[in-house]
Scaffold this motif. Structure first.
Motif, PDB file in Angstrom:
ATOM      1  N   THR A  60       5.659  50.434 107.705  1.00 25.39           N
ATOM      2  CA  THR A  60       5.706  50.083 106.580  1.00 25.39           C
ATOM      3  C   THR A  60       5.927  49.006 105.596  1.00 25.39           C
ATOM      4  O   THR A  60       6.738  48.849 105.466  1.00 25.39           O
ATOM      5  CB  THR A  60       6.294  52.030 105.787  1.00 25.39           C
ATOM      6  OG1 THR A  60       6.152  52.864 106.432  1.00 25.39           O
ATOM      7  CG2 THR A  60       5.563  51.853 104.269  1.00 25.39           C
ATOM      8  N   HIS A  64       7.628  53.002  98.056  1.00 24.78           N
ATOM      9  CA  HIS A  64       8.215  53.254  96.584  1.00 24.78           C
ATOM     10  C   HIS A  64       9.075  54.902  96.703  1.00 24.78           C
ATOM     11  O   HIS A  64       8.482  55.867  97.516  1.00 24.78           O
ATOM     12  CB  HIS A  64       6.600  53.752  96.456  1.00 24.78           C
ATOM     13  CG  HIS A  64       5.628  52.019  96.533  1.00 24.78           C
ATOM     14  ND1 HIS A  64       5.502  51.804  95.758  1.00 24.78           N
ATOM     15  CD2 HIS A  64       5.078  52.046  97.455  1.00 24.78           C
ATOM     16  CE1 HIS A  64       5.137  50.382  95.940  1.00 24.78           C
ATOM     17  NE2 HIS A  64       3.828  51.258  98.003  1.00 24.78           N
ATOM     18  N   HIS A 151      -1.578  55.946 106.206  1.00 21.87           N
ATOM     19  CA  HIS A 151       0.122  56.410 105.952  1.00 21.87           C
ATOM     20  C   HIS A 151       0.265  57.627 106.049  1.00 21.87           C
ATOM     21  O   HIS A 151      -0.397  58.833 106.156  1.00 21.87           O
ATOM     22  CB  HIS A 151       0.596  56.013 104.002  1.00 21.87           C
ATOM     23  CG  HIS A 151       0.109  54.808 103.617  1.00 21.87           C
ATOM     24  ND1 HIS A 151       1.243  53.535 104.021  1.00 21.87           N
ATOM     25  CD2 HIS A 151      -0.446  53.967 103.367  1.00 21.87           C
ATOM     26  CE1 HIS A 151       0.470  52.696 103.424  1.00 21.87           C
ATOM     27  NE2 HIS A 151      -0.994  52.743 103.229  1.00 21.87           N
ATOM     28  N   CYS A 156       4.356  58.861  98.864  1.00 19.62           N
ATOM     29  CA  CYS A 156       5.015  57.701  98.871  1.00 19.62           C
ATOM     30  C   CYS A 156       3.839  56.844  98.179  1.00 19.62           C
ATOM     31  O   CYS A 156       4.514  55.617  98.270  1.00 19.62           O
ATOM     32  CB  CYS A 156       5.521  57.338 100.387  1.00 19.62           C
ATOM     33  SG  CYS A 156       7.343  58.411 100.721  1.00 19.62           S
ATOM     34  N   ASP A 157       2.578  56.655  98.933  1.00 20.81           N
ATOM     35  CA  ASP A 157       1.552  55.668  99.159  1.00 20.81           C
ATOM     36  C   ASP A 157       0.352  55.842  98.872  1.00 20.81           C
ATOM     37  O   ASP A 157      -0.279  55.083  98.354  1.00 20.81           O
ATOM     38  CB  ASP A 157       1.784  55.411 100.768  1.00 20.81           C
ATOM     39  CG  ASP A 157       2.463  54.795 101.039  1.00 20.81           C
ATOM     40  OD1 ASP A 157       3.406  53.684 100.766  1.00 20.81           O
ATOM     41  OD2 ASP A 157       3.003  55.139 101.913  1.00 20.81           O
ATOM     42  N   GLU A 160      -1.069  54.478  95.869  1.00 22.31           N
ATOM     43  CA  GLU A 160      -1.637  53.000  95.953  1.00 22.31           C
ATOM     44  C   GLU A 160      -3.373  52.928  96.149  1.00 22.31           C
ATOM     45  O   GLU A 160      -4.100  51.692  96.433  1.00 22.31           O
ATOM     46  CB  GLU A 160      -1.254  51.749  97.247  1.00 22.31           C
ATOM     47  CG  GLU A 160      -0.327  51.316  96.580  1.00 22.31           C
ATOM     48  CD  GLU A 160       0.808  52.208  96.498  1.00 22.31           C
ATOM     49  OE1 GLU A 160       1.979  51.568  94.891  1.00 22.31           O
ATOM     50  OE2 GLU A 160       1.664  53.148  96.493  1.00 22.31           O
TER      51      GLU A 160
END
Length: 327
Positions: A60, A64, A151, A156-157, A160
């Motif tokens: 990764t 975040h 991901h 966390c992702d 994005e």
């Protein structure tokens, strides 16, 4: 000065023929283990922090949701945390693969090795923070895009990837709930079960009502180039354009080295109380290795701090020295 295991002051951890003698051994240096170790040394406890340096999130590029560190590389976060722990004289930090934690009288013997060098220690308490090993669906190119286009942690992702045409590859029975959660970030989501019989009519109906498409055909691979993922190729040759996605790994607990009759749940995770105590006095667990499994980095760090407080209080009260539930 630090407080030694015998209750007398000591500048640092001591050593004898049995190896290093410490109050606490922390196994694993992810956010949970680092936070536990940091708070324990600040409680003037001598701590051995052992880490194999094989983090699950090594691929990764950015992590975040960690306050003041949003967007930092997970490896950089670990590096910063380790440096903070190493700044205390009460801490001893070593790289090693632990192969045994076993009862030794009223203490715990910890043994590990790294490139032919052995690590041996005796601790009053052990904090297991080793995390999990993840296994992905068998797609040849998945690893190439994992951490950039693909991901596993939506919290966390997801931000994005918001608004993009996404794929969700999931072969496990929790596919519906996870897909509906992911759909909050994108209104163009296709769920790929890769031929796994995980959906029933009720589940299909729930996904359809939410506008989530489902493709239950086998997936051959992910497609893309140096710029990232571009699509999902099915076994029949059809390629569906997708710019990114999420995958549901299965997770495995590798704690065969822990010789203690700790309680485990159906997934093998170490069952703990609200502050990280297992059923075995002196053995604690924190982070992804405990239910419900993988969690955000900042959550794991918070749990590590909470467990450190419990360990310190138990050491003060002598509650770690009972050995009536070991293998």
């Amino acid at each position: 000065m630090a407080r030694s295991d015998a209750g007398v002051p000591a500048d640092t951890a001591s050593a004898d023929d049995a190896g290093l003698i410490v109050d606490v051994a922390v196994i694993g240096a992810g956010p949970a283990g680092l936070s536990a170790a940091l708070n324990l040394v600040r409680a003037r406890r001598t701590v051995l922090l052992v880490d194999a340096n094989r983090p699950r999130n090594a691929a990764t590029l950015q992590s975040h949701g960690f306050l003041t560190r949003d967007g930092v590389s997970p490896l950089e976060l670990r590096k910063l945390g380790r440096a903070e722990v190493e700044g205390y004289p009460e801490a001893t930090v070593v790289q090693a693969v632990v192969d045994e934690v076993a009862p030794d009288g009223a203490r715990w013997r910890v043994h590990g090795a790294w490139r032919g060098t052995e690590v041996t220690a005796s601790a009053r308490a052990v904090v297991v923070a080793t995390g999990l090993r993840e296994e992905f669906p068998a797609l040849p190119m998945l690893r190439a895009f994992y951490g950039t286009s693909v991901h596993s942690c939506v919290e966390c992702d997801g931000y994005e990837k918001a608004g993009e045409p996404l794929a969700f590859v999931c072969e496990t029975p929790d596919v519906v709930d996870r897909a509906l959660f992911l759909a909050a970030w994108s209104d163009d989501l296709i769920v790929y079960t890769n031929g796994a019989p995980t959906l029933d009519d009720a589940g299909r109906g729930r996904l359809a009502a939410a506008g989530v498409r489902v493709d239950e055909r086998g997936v051959a691979d992910l497609e893309g180039d140096r710029t990232g993922m571009t699509g999902v190729r099915l076994v029949d040759g059809h390629v569906e354009p997708r710019t990114g996605g999420f995958v549901r790994p299965t997770w495995h607990v590798d704690t065969g080295w822990l010789h203690a009759q700790v309680e485990r749940d159906a997934d093998g995770l170490l069952v703990v109380d609200g502050v990280g105590r297992t059923a075995v006095p002196g053995i604690y667990a924190v982070g992804d290795v405990t239910p419900p499994g993988p969690e955000q980095l900042i959550v794991a760090a918070g749990h590590g701090a909470r467990t450190a407080s419990a360990v310190h209080r138990d050491l003060v009260g002598g509650l770690t020295d009972v050995r009536d539930a070991v293998q």
